[in-house]
Design an enzyme around this catalytic site. Structure first.
Site, PDB file in Angstrom:
ATOM      1  N   SER A   1     -24.258  32.322  13.505  1.00 30.29           N
ATOM      2  CA  SER A   1     -23.253  31.431  12.935  1.00 30.29           C
ATOM      3  C   SER A   1     -21.876  31.742  13.533  1.00 30.29           C
ATOM      4  O   SER A   1     -21.669  31.605  14.733  1.00 30.29           O
ATOM      5  CB  SER A   1     -23.264  31.541  11.410  1.00 30.29           C
ATOM      6  OG  SER A   1     -22.498  30.518  10.828  1.00 30.29           O
TER       7      SER A   1
ATOM      8  N   ASP B   1     -30.457  22.432   9.474  1.00 30.28           N
ATOM      9  CA  ASP B   1     -29.287  23.248   9.153  1.00 30.28           C
ATOM     10  C   ASP B   1     -28.241  22.391   8.448  1.00 30.28           C
ATOM     11  O   ASP B   1     -27.719  21.438   9.032  1.00 30.28           O
ATOM     12  CB  ASP B   1     -28.712  23.820  10.453  1.00 30.28           C
ATOM     13  CG  ASP B   1     -27.623  24.860  10.209  1.00 30.28           C
ATOM     14  OD1 ASP B   1     -27.007  24.847   9.136  1.00 30.28           O
ATOM     15  OD2 ASP B   1     -27.403  25.686  11.113  1.00 30.28           O
TER      16      ASP B   1
ATOM     17  N   HIS C   1     -30.187  27.022   8.246  1.00 29.92           N
ATOM     18  CA  HIS C   1     -29.056  27.680   8.890  1.00 29.92           C
ATOM     19  C   HIS C   1     -29.332  29.155   9.150  1.00 29.92           C
ATOM     20  O   HIS C   1     -28.952  29.691  10.191  1.00 29.92           O
ATOM     21  CB  HIS C   1     -27.805  27.529   8.015  1.00 29.92           C
ATOM     22  CG  HIS C   1     -26.574  28.146   8.621  1.00 29.92           C
ATOM     23  ND1 HIS C   1     -26.032  27.718   9.804  1.00 29.92           N
ATOM     24  CD2 HIS C   1     -25.787  29.187   8.203  1.00 29.92           C
ATOM     25  CE1 HIS C   1     -24.963  28.448  10.104  1.00 29.92           C
ATOM     26  NE2 HIS C   1     -24.805  29.347   9.154  1.00 29.92           N
TER      27      HIS C   1
END
Length: 330
Positions: free
Chosen positions: A102, A197, A227
């Protein structure tokens, strides 16, 4: 291998928590996401994977995250990227394989641009470069007014309590935007992205691949992936991708390329790329004969022979030997 841990003063009194496994290079560095820490499932799985391989591994908590000091509200993209750079400079040696999850993917890209000599390869897991600009664009007018007035807004999260989005985070993030121009990175890049996601649109991985100037870029889309990509099958995919990157990069300590046709000794067998320490028969250097054959030390001396491995198909057949010609009498 035993994992080391400690705290690193970044120079202003804020201590960064880290964990490290010593091993051979290139090392693997895990960079966590926004409001996460280094004890998540991906970091733990990579730690065990590197320990089993004898590979060096480092993970850390940015300031305001996990066990590190500082306030989360004081953090920015630039500050957290500097935290990662400080830990890598102090706790690793040589080029590293950066694995960023991320926001960690954004930080990994920034480090690869700024310090290309310290990056051997890069893996992004739902990499989220420029996510602060996306947050700004999606905020309704009333939320923007709250941030402008109070300097902070607590955003609801499906992963835990609401977390703060500060004005400083959004404004400072504009200085580190990457996807609006070409990104000068030439090392191998692998991008893992779930198409389910809810936080990072899956086409972000395609935008990263298009912006990077290097040719060795691969995007892996997981159709039902979320995610976090922390399911067992997702972790297996991550291990496979990291292992494939480490394959051509990793060398055993003290490696030396063998000479084809050498008769054992320090040059070793021609059957393997790294031949000083690795032998196709598992024997010490002087037990390897010409063209990958094995001299097969006596069993009582403890050296494993090549016959069982050759029978299992792990070695080529030995060269054919002809008897010496007979001499004619007289």
């Amino acid at each position: 291998m035993t994992e080391e841990h400690g705290r690193l003063d970044r120079g202003d009194g804020v201590a960064l928590a880290w964990r490290r496994i010593p091993g051979r290079g290139p090392g693997v560095v895990f960079l966590g996401g926004f409001n996460s820490d280094m004890t998540g499932s991906k970091a733990e799985d990579l730690s065990a994977f590197c320990a089993a391989r004898g590979q060096a591994f480092l993970r850390l908590d940015y300031s305001g995250h996990g066990a590190s000091g500082g306030r989360f509200e004081d953090g920015t993209i630039g500050r957290w990227a500097q935290d990662a750079a400080t830990a890598i400079a102090a706790l690793t040696a040589g080029p590293q394989v950066l694995v960023g999850s991320s926001m960690g993917g954004w930080i990994a890209l920034l480090l690869a641009v700024r310090q290309p000599e310290r990056v051997a390869a890069l893996v992004g897991i739902a990499a989220a470069p420029d996510f602060t600009a996306r947050i700004e664009a999606l905020l309704p007018a009333e939320i923007q007014a709250i941030i402008a007035r109070d300097g902070v807004w607590h955003r609801p999260s499906q992963y835990g309590p609401p977390y703060p989005i500060t004005r400083q985070l959004l404004e400072e993030g504009r200085r580190h935007l990457l996807l609006r121009a070409a990104v000068p990175i030439t090392v191998p890049i692998r991008l893992l992205q779930g198409q389910d996601d809810p936080d990072v649109p899956w086409d972000t991985a395609l935008k990263i691949a298009a912006a990077v100037t290097g040719a060795d870029v691969q995007v892996v889309l997981v159709k039902d992936g979320d995610h976090r990509l922390s399911r067992p099958q997702d972790l297996a995919l991550l291990r496979r991708v990291v292992g494939e990157l480490l394959g051509p990069l990793a060398r055993p300590p003290g490696w030396r390329r063998g000479r084809r046709g050498s008769r054992g000794g320090a040059t070793g067998c021609p059957a393997l790329t790294w031949s000083r320490h690795w032998r196709p028969c598992g024997s010490p250097p002087r037990s390897c004969g010409p063209w990958g054959t094995c001299r097969r030390r006596p069993a009582r001396r403890g050296w494993p022979g090549a016959a069982p491995r050759r029978a299992a198909g792990r070695l080529p057949p030995p060269p054919r030997r002809f008897p010496p010609p007979r001499r004619r009498p007289g």
